[in-house]
Design an enzyme around this catalytic site. Structure first.
Site, short mmCIF file in Angstrom:
data_model
loop_
_atom_site.label_atom_id
_atom_site.label_comp_id
_atom_site.label_asym_id
_atom_site.label_seq_id
_atom_site.Cartn_x
_atom_site.Cartn_y
_atom_site.Cartn_z
N ASN A 130 30.23 81.41 18.23
CA ASN A 130 29.75 80.15 18.78
C ASN A 130 30.35 78.96 18.03
O ASN A 130 31.06 79.11 17.05
CB ASN A 130 28.23 80.13 18.75
CG ASN A 130 27.63 80.95 19.89
OD1 ASN A 130 27.66 80.55 21.04
ND2 ASN A 130 27.11 82.14 19.57
N HIS A 131 30.02 77.77 18.51
CA HIS A 131 30.67 76.53 18.05
C HIS A 131 30.62 76.38 16.53
O HIS A 131 29.63 76.70 15.88
CB HIS A 131 29.99 75.32 18.68
CG HIS A 131 28.53 75.21 18.33
ND1 HIS A 131 28.09 74.59 17.18
CD2 HIS A 131 27.42 75.65 18.97
CE1 HIS A 131 26.76 74.64 17.13
NE2 HIS A 131 26.33 75.28 18.19
N GLY A 132 31.71 75.92 15.98
CA GLY A 132 31.75 75.58 14.57
C GLY A 132 31.85 76.74 13.60
O GLY A 132 31.81 76.53 12.39
#
Length: 205
Positions: A130-132
């Site tokens: 997921n993001h980041g």
């Protein structure tokens, strides 16, 4: 082999010809996975010297040896810059994600926005980053690992099949999370954790 075959069948841009397999544990001239063994890892440097178009693929890594991949490759005299980066055509990689050299991304992996994957990272089928998320060099994610947002995975670490990691968790260098673990607390360098929730059971020496 399956990753290379998929790239050849489904990617119109790049084609790979498999010359053979380098394996210190197999006899030269024998076959493994339907591929001829050319010799040990030390043959890799010779092959690269003979042909500037030769690329290597880093297929090493298991719970038994995951922390030693870089040492084994460099001790064999292999140039880490000569390893191919392979991304399965059925993987989904966000436009702003970064994938390092020599990394392998298998089928149905989802890599979302602002993810950074280091060099010589192996991400097996059906993982979600997921993001980041940040994954450091030589880490291995076995199938069906799910990393929530902003997770940091340390170098030469190993996450077993089905591991789920809570957002913003930090996994130390050389750490191992066992099969199906739910990681809700940071993991120290070299630590092994298992269970739901994951708890430490050993530390890599």
């Amino acid at each position: 082999m399956s990753l290379i075959e998929a790239c050849n069948q489904l990617n119109d841009v790049q084609r790979y010809e498999v010359r053979g397999l380098l394996d210190d544990g197999a006899e030269a001239g024998s076959y493994r996975f339907g591929v001829k063994v050319l010799g040990g890892l030390d043959q890799g440097a010779e092959l690269c010297a003979q042909d500037p178009d030769v690329s290597l693929v880093d297929c090493m890594g298991s719970p038994d040896n995951y922390t030693r991949r870089k040492v084994v490759l460099t001790d064999a005299g292999l140039d880490l810059g000569r390893f191919a980066t392979l991304i399965h055509p059925h993987a989904s990689v966000a436009f702003d994600a970064q994938i390092g050299s020599g990394s392998l991304i298998f089928a149905n992996v989802s890599i979302l926005s602002d993810v950074v994957v280091g060099s010589h990272v192996t991400i097996l089928a059906n993982c979600v980053l997921n993001h980041g998320v940040r994954v450091a060099d030589f880490a291995i994610l076995a199938s069906n690992v799910c990393l929530s947002g902003d997770v940091v995975v340390g170098s030469a670490s190993y996450l077993g099949c089905g591991v789920n990691v809570k957002g913003r968790i930090k996994i130390g260098a050389g750490a191992l999370a066992g099969l199906g673990s739910a990681v809700i607390r940071d993991i120290a360098d070299g630590e092994t954790v298992v269970g739901v929730p994951a708890r430490p059971i050993a530390r890599v020496k």
